[in-house]
Design a protein around this motif. Structure first.
Motif: not given
Length: 160
Positions: A82-84, A90-91, A97-100, A155-157
């Protein structure tokens, strides 16, 4: 008086564009794919009015056109990161990184789970609307969404 196309099909353009962009990850290509879908819908505008699920038809046509784009290139691309930089909410770097991570994970989901997750979490559709779009049962929507969310949590964990 507005036509069926103007009242039921044309208003879907923003949602359809976002779905196309999710799949092809290129603004110009997403616009081209969407244009092809609307051309097909216009040609079949009389048939669409008679269809039981015209939204499902147009969503399936969008998916088919998106896949055709990749077939024409003789390759299938993975979901790009994702191009953020344009995303104002998203500050922090950790949020970025979490969004990616989430978008990398989504690419690994089975297609049905990915579609259901996208329609619910990104597009904000109701379970009933998702079932109609994908032409599946409400139970299938719930199961696929549950599995996608469960897999995402796991996955996130493992990435923390």
């Amino acid at each position: 008086m507005k036509s069926f196309f103007e009242t039921h099909i044309w208003p879907l353009r923003n949602k359809l564009y976002r779905m196309a962009f999710l799949w092809v990850k290129d603004k110009e290509v997403a616009n081209d794919v969407l244009q092809q879908v609307f051309e097909k819908a216009w040609v079949r505008r009389n048939d669409l009015e008679e269809m039981e699920n015209p939204k499902g038809w147009i969503f399936q046509t969008l998916k088919n056109e998106s896949m055709q784009y990749f077939r024409n290139l003789k390759r299938m691309e993975e979901l790009a990161e994702l191009e953020l930089e344009d995303e104002p909410n998203l500050e922090t770097e950790s949020q970025v990184e979490r969004m990616k991570l989430v978008f990398r994970f989504l690419d690994k989901l089975p297609e049905k789970q990915k579609e259901v997750f996208q329609l619910r979490e990104v597009e904000g559709l109701t379970y009933e609307e998702i079932a109609e779009y994908l032409e599946v049962s409400l139970d299938q929507v719930k199961v696929n969404l549950h599995r996608a969310r469960k897999n995402l949590r796991e996955y996130l964990m493992t990435k923390e």
